[in-house]
Design a protein around this motif. Structure first.
Motif, PDB file in Angstrom:
ATOM      1  N   ASN A  32      35.116  46.135  34.385  1.00 43.57           N
ATOM      2  CA  ASN A  32      34.832  44.714  34.621  1.00 43.57           C
ATOM      3  C   ASN A  32      34.218  44.561  36.005  1.00 43.57           C
ATOM      4  OD1 ASN A  32      35.697  43.332  32.299  1.00 43.57           O
ATOM      5  ND2 ASN A  32      37.846  43.401  32.957  1.00 43.57           N
ATOM      6  N   MET A  33      33.494  43.476  36.225  1.00 44.06           N
ATOM      7  CA  MET A  33      33.077  43.082  37.567  1.00 44.06           C
ATOM      8  C   MET A  33      34.101  42.044  38.033  1.00 44.06           C
ATOM      9  SD  MET A  33      30.394  44.890  38.225  1.00 44.06           S
ATOM     10  CE  MET A  33      29.651  44.174  39.677  1.00 44.06           C
ATOM     11  N   LEU A  34      34.797  42.352  39.122  1.00 39.05           N
ATOM     12  CA  LEU A  34      35.795  41.424  39.665  1.00 39.05           C
ATOM     13  C   LEU A  34      35.185  40.696  40.856  1.00 39.05           C
ATOM     14  CD1 LEU A  34      39.104  43.526  39.535  1.00 39.05           C
ATOM     15  CD2 LEU A  34      38.012  42.163  37.748  1.00 39.05           C
ATOM     16  N   TYR A  35      35.339  39.378  40.867  1.00 36.92           N
ATOM     17  CA  TYR A  35      34.661  38.531  41.852  1.00 36.92           C
ATOM     18  C   TYR A  35      35.664  37.804  42.738  1.00 36.92           C
ATOM     19  CZ  TYR A  35      32.051  34.472  43.559  1.00 36.92           C
ATOM     20  OH  TYR A  35      31.501  33.504  44.349  1.00 36.92           O
TER      21      TYR A  35
ATOM     22  N   ASN B  98      35.202  45.268  51.664  1.00 32.08           N
ATOM     23  CA  ASN B  98      35.339  43.810  51.703  1.00 32.08           C
ATOM     24  C   ASN B  98      36.045  43.232  50.479  1.00 32.08           C
ATOM     25  OD1 ASN B  98      34.029  43.699  54.119  1.00 32.08           O
ATOM     26  ND2 ASN B  98      31.998  43.375  53.224  1.00 32.08           N
ATOM     27  N   VAL B  99      35.501  43.551  49.303  1.00 31.19           N
ATOM     28  CA  VAL B  99      36.027  42.906  48.095  1.00 31.19           C
ATOM     29  C   VAL B  99      37.440  43.402  47.792  1.00 31.19           C
ATOM     30  CG1 VAL B  99      35.662  42.507  45.635  1.00 31.19           C
ATOM     31  CG2 VAL B  99      33.694  42.576  47.187  1.00 31.19           C
ATOM     32  N   THR B 100      37.612  44.722  47.815  1.00 31.01           N
ATOM     33  CA  THR B 100      38.944  45.253  47.506  1.00 31.01           C
ATOM     34  C   THR B 100      39.946  44.843  48.598  1.00 31.01           C
ATOM     35  OG1 THR B 100      38.236  47.362  48.457  1.00 31.01           O
ATOM     36  CG2 THR B 100      38.159  47.166  46.063  1.00 31.01           C
ATOM     37  N   GLY B 101      39.476  44.756  49.842  1.00 33.62           N
ATOM     38  CA  GLY B 101      40.356  44.301  50.928  1.00 33.62           C
ATOM     39  C   GLY B 101      40.826  42.881  50.672  1.00 33.62           C
ATOM     40  N   ALA B 102      39.905  42.013  50.217  1.00 34.55           N
ATOM     41  CA  ALA B 102      40.281  40.615  49.925  1.00 34.55           C
ATOM     42  C   ALA B 102      41.267  40.552  48.762  1.00 34.55           C
ATOM     43  CB  ALA B 102      39.019  39.801  49.614  1.00 34.55           C
ATOM     44  N   MET B 103      41.087  41.454  47.783  1.00 31.08           N
ATOM     45  CA  MET B 103      42.024  41.445  46.646  1.00 31.08           C
ATOM     46  C   MET B 103      43.433  41.805  47.100  1.00 31.08           C
ATOM     47  SD  MET B 103      39.789  43.224  43.732  1.00 31.08           S
ATOM     48  CE  MET B 103      38.312  42.434  43.163  1.00 31.08           C
ATOM     49  N   PHE B 104      43.515  42.725  48.053  1.00 36.24           N
ATOM     50  CA  PHE B 104      44.838  43.142  48.525  1.00 36.24           C
ATOM     51  C   PHE B 104      45.530  42.036  49.327  1.00 36.24           C
ATOM     52  CE2 PHE B 104      46.093  47.594  47.694  1.00 36.24           C
ATOM     53  CZ  PHE B 104      45.070  47.919  46.827  1.00 36.24           C
ATOM     54  N   ARG B 105      44.798  40.978  49.683  1.00 38.71           N
ATOM     55  CA  ARG B 105      45.451  39.846  50.359  1.00 38.71           C
ATOM     56  C   ARG B 105      45.912  38.782  49.360  1.00 38.71           C
ATOM     57  NH1 ARG B 105      41.294  41.220  53.952  1.00 38.71           N
ATOM     58  NH2 ARG B 105      39.877  39.590  53.242  1.00 38.71           N
ATOM     59  N   LEU B 106      45.636  39.009  48.050  1.00 34.38           N
ATOM     60  CA  LEU B 106      46.049  38.028  47.033  1.00 34.38           C
ATOM     61  C   LEU B 106      47.537  38.158  46.735  1.00 34.38           C
ATOM     62  CD1 LEU B 106      43.181  38.385  44.358  1.00 34.38           C
ATOM     63  CD2 LEU B 106      43.454  36.583  46.089  1.00 34.38           C
ATOM     64  N   SER B 107      48.100  37.063  46.239  1.00 40.03           N
ATOM     65  CA  SER B 107      49.494  37.087  45.774  1.00 40.03           C
ATOM     66  C   SER B 107      49.504  36.706  44.300  1.00 40.03           C
ATOM     67  CB  SER B 107      50.340  36.069  46.534  1.00 40.03           C
ATOM     68  OG  SER B 107      50.220  36.294  47.915  1.00 40.03           O
ATOM     69  N   VAL B 108      50.623  36.942  43.663  1.00 39.30           N
ATOM     70  CA  VAL B 108      50.776  36.528  42.267  1.00 39.30           C
ATOM     71  C   VAL B 108      50.533  35.018  42.177  1.00 39.30           C
ATOM     72  CG1 VAL B 108      52.489  36.272  40.403  1.00 39.30           C
ATOM     73  CG2 VAL B 108      52.317  38.425  41.687  1.00 39.30           C
ATOM     74  N   GLY B 109      49.765  34.599  41.185  1.00 41.53           N
ATOM     75  CA  GLY B 109      49.433  33.185  41.020  1.00 41.53           C
ATOM     76  C   GLY B 109      48.034  32.842  41.502  1.00 41.53           C
ATOM     77  N   ALA B 110      47.430  33.737  42.303  1.00 40.42           N
ATOM     78  CA  ALA B 110      46.062  33.485  42.782  1.00 40.42           C
ATOM     79  C   ALA B 110      45.069  33.713  41.639  1.00 40.42           C
ATOM     80  CB  ALA B 110      45.745  34.436  43.940  1.00 40.42           C
ATOM     81  N   THR B 111      43.881  33.108  41.763  1.00 39.89           N
ATOM     82  CA  THR B 111      42.861  33.342  40.733  1.00 39.89           C
ATOM     83  C   THR B 111      41.673  34.089  41.331  1.00 39.89           C
ATOM     84  OG1 THR B 111      41.944  31.163  41.179  1.00 39.89           O
ATOM     85  CG2 THR B 111      43.394  31.343  39.264  1.00 39.89           C
ATOM     86  N   LEU B 112      40.976  34.803  40.453  1.00 43.68           N
ATOM     87  CA  LEU B 112      39.724  35.456  40.825  1.00 43.68           C
ATOM     88  C   LEU B 112      38.806  35.431  39.606  1.00 43.68           C
ATOM     89  CD1 LEU B 112      40.176  39.335  41.017  1.00 43.68           C
ATOM     90  CD2 LEU B 112      41.729  37.802  39.867  1.00 43.68           C
ATOM     91  N   GLY B 113      37.570  35.910  39.769  1.00 44.97           N
ATOM     92  CA  GLY B 113      36.607  35.857  38.674  1.00 44.97           C
ATOM     93  C   GLY B 113      36.449  37.220  38.001  1.00 44.97           C
ATOM     94  N   VAL B 114      36.180  37.174  36.696  1.00 43.12           N
ATOM     95  CA  VAL B 114      35.993  38.421  35.941  1.00 43.12           C
ATOM     96  C   VAL B 114      34.767  38.287  35.038  1.00 43.12           C
ATOM     97  CG1 VAL B 114      37.021  40.024  34.260  1.00 43.12           C
ATOM     98  CG2 VAL B 114      38.508  38.789  35.857  1.00 43.12           C
ATOM     99  N   ARG B 115      33.875  39.285  35.078  1.00 47.23           N
ATOM    100  CA  ARG B 115      32.788  39.410  34.084  1.00 47.23           C
ATOM    101  C   ARG B 115      32.986  40.738  33.381  1.00 47.23           C
ATOM    102  NH1 ARG B 115      27.313  40.235  35.573  1.00 47.23           N
ATOM    103  NH2 ARG B 115      27.835  40.982  37.664  1.00 47.23           N
ATOM    104  N   GLY B 116      32.739  40.780  32.073  1.00 47.41           N
ATOM    105  CA  GLY B 116      32.792  42.051  31.385  1.00 47.41           C
ATOM    106  C   GLY B 116      33.483  41.922  30.038  1.00 47.41           C
ATOM    107  N   PRO B 117      33.826  43.025  29.392  1.00 47.63           N
ATOM    108  CA  PRO B 117      33.705  44.409  29.837  1.00 47.63           C
ATOM    109  C   PRO B 117      32.282  44.942  29.680  1.00 47.63           C
ATOM    110  CG  PRO B 117      34.614  44.357  27.620  1.00 47.63           C
ATOM    111  CD  PRO B 117      34.442  42.931  28.051  1.00 47.63           C
ATOM    112  N   PHE B 118      31.943  45.877  30.552  1.00 44.70           N
ATOM    113  CA  PHE B 118      30.600  46.465  30.564  1.00 44.70           C
ATOM    114  C   PHE B 118      30.676  47.992  30.423  1.00 44.70           C
ATOM    115  CE2 PHE B 118      30.106  42.725  33.490  1.00 44.70           C
ATOM    116  CZ  PHE B 118      29.264  41.987  32.686  1.00 44.70           C
ATOM    117  N   GLY B 119      29.520  48.553  30.057  1.00 41.42           N
ATOM    118  CA  GLY B 119      29.321  49.995  30.141  1.00 41.42           C
ATOM    119  C   GLY B 119      29.792  50.778  28.923  1.00 41.42           C
ATOM    120  N   SER B 120      29.571  52.084  29.033  1.00 39.43           N
ATOM    121  CA  SER B 120      29.906  52.985  27.928  1.00 39.43           C
ATOM    122  C   SER B 120      31.375  53.393  28.008  1.00 39.43           C
ATOM    123  CB  SER B 120      29.017  54.226  27.994  1.00 39.43           C
ATOM    124  OG  SER B 120      29.180  54.853  29.245  1.00 39.43           O
TER     125      SER B 120
END
Ligand SMILES: Cc1cc2nc3c(=O)[nH]c(=O)nc-3n(C[C@H](O)[C@H](O)[C@H](O)COP(=O)(O)OP(=O)(O)OC[C@H]3O[C@@H](n4cnc5c(N)ncnc54)[C@H](O)[C@@H]3O)c2cc1C
Length: 282
Positions: free
Chosen positions: A51-54, A84-106
């Motif tokens: 997935n692309m996580l946003y 940057n992106v993974t660092g921001a994810m590690f600052r999230l807590s349960v209940g937070a929202t983020l964006g998802v596109r996918g699934p992609f690829g083989s």
């Protein structure tokens, strides 16, 4: 042509973080649920896809599906904090929202391997895209010959999903581990993961299939060892984690010769890309 799993490849759907599990130092598994049930892809993701996580205001990044999308509506993503992106994810807590596109690829070519012995070789976070494969293989265990999972990590503390190995073994998978550097309590193998492949004796090379995921240098040594053990080039698959942007073969960011890693990969048959593996990321 089969219908794509997603409704609109550019449309980011909201997902809520329902759990965060610390795995190894700097690595955690994020469990996500769709905010709107209608966001669920039309076709479940297959092992090996991503997935692309946003993260709004930060950016978007490719992350493999490490859960069992065929049997659960929850998305599991095991993530190493690197930038940057993974660092921001590690600052999230349960209940937070983020964006998802996918699934992609083989996907991993499970159906092409029915009847054969299978060797899966992974290093570090490379086990994440293989966990869903392992779970599928356990469900379909009678369709395959010997199934070996060879796992390498830097240290014992870096071995991902350690509490799942006994279940995988009970499911008929020969799980072997090795580490580069041991601690005093470690009684297992020490050395690179290719040593496990060199010593493997319970498989028939003719027709056997190999799938590998991890740092590219590790995959190249694995392939070399596998060739010396009698594997055919057309029976080996690598998962490439090259930088990518659009995920649908449009922007050209991950173009790799005639292949787009996002669209044709990340899982690619070795004989089709052998020459291109010499090319470093652009
Ligand atoms: C198909 C695909 C599947 C992937 N699946 C996963 C997955 O399941 N889990 C996961 O954690 N990652 C996965 N990745 C890798 C992930 O997309 C990258 O790590 C991504 O760059 C992280 O974005 P970022 O903004 O946090 O870091 P960036 O800002 O892109 O990177 C920051 C810095 O870290 C360096 N860097 C980037 N990646 C790594 C790395 N792997 N190791 C060390 N340094 C690095 C960069 O060179 C840069 O200097 C996958 C990549 C692809 C293409």
């Amino acid at each position: 042509m089969s219908e794509p799993a997603y409704r609109n490849p550019w449309h980011t759907q909201a997902a809520v973080v329902t759990a965060i599990r610390a795995e190894t130092p700097g690595v955690a598994t994020f469990e996500l649920a769709w905010v709107d049930a209608k966001s669920k892809p039309r076709v479940p993701a297959k092992p090996g896809q991503f997935n692309m996580l946003y993260m709004p205001g930060v950016g978007e990044t490719a992350i493999s599906l490490s859960g069992d999308a065929l049997h659960s509506d929850l998305l599991l993503h095991t993530i190493r904090k690197v930038g940057n992106v993974t660092g921001a994810m590690f600052r999230l807590s349960v209940g937070a929202t983020l964006g998802v596109r996918g699934p992609f690829g083989s996907a991993w070519p499970i159906d092409e391997c029915v009847g054969a012995d299978l060797v899966l070789v992974c290093g570090g976070i490379g086990l994440a895209p293989m966990r869903s494969l392992v779970n599928q293989l356990i469900r379909r265990r009678s369709e395959f010959g010997e199934v070996h999972l060879l796992i390498g990590a830097r240290t014992p503390r870096d071995l991902l999903y350690r509490n799942e190995y006994s279940r995988w073994k009970a499911g008929g998978i020969n799980v072997q581990t090795t580490v580069d550097r041991a601690e005093s309590t470690w009684t297992g193998n020490i050395g690179v993961v290719t040593l496990l492949l060199e010593r493997l004796n319970r498989f028939k090379p003719a027709g056997a299939s190999l799938m590998t995921c991890g740092p590219e240098v590790m995959m190249m040594y694995t392939i070399q060892m596998a060739i010396s053990r009698g594997f055919e080039r057309r029976r080996m698959w690598v998962s490439l984690e090259r930088n990518m942007n659009c995920a649908v073969g449009t922007c050209g960011h991950c173009q790799f010769g005639p292949h787009f890693v996002c669209k044709d990969g990340p899982v690619l048959r070795f004989d089709l890309i052998e020459a291109l593996l010499e090319v470093k990321d652009l």
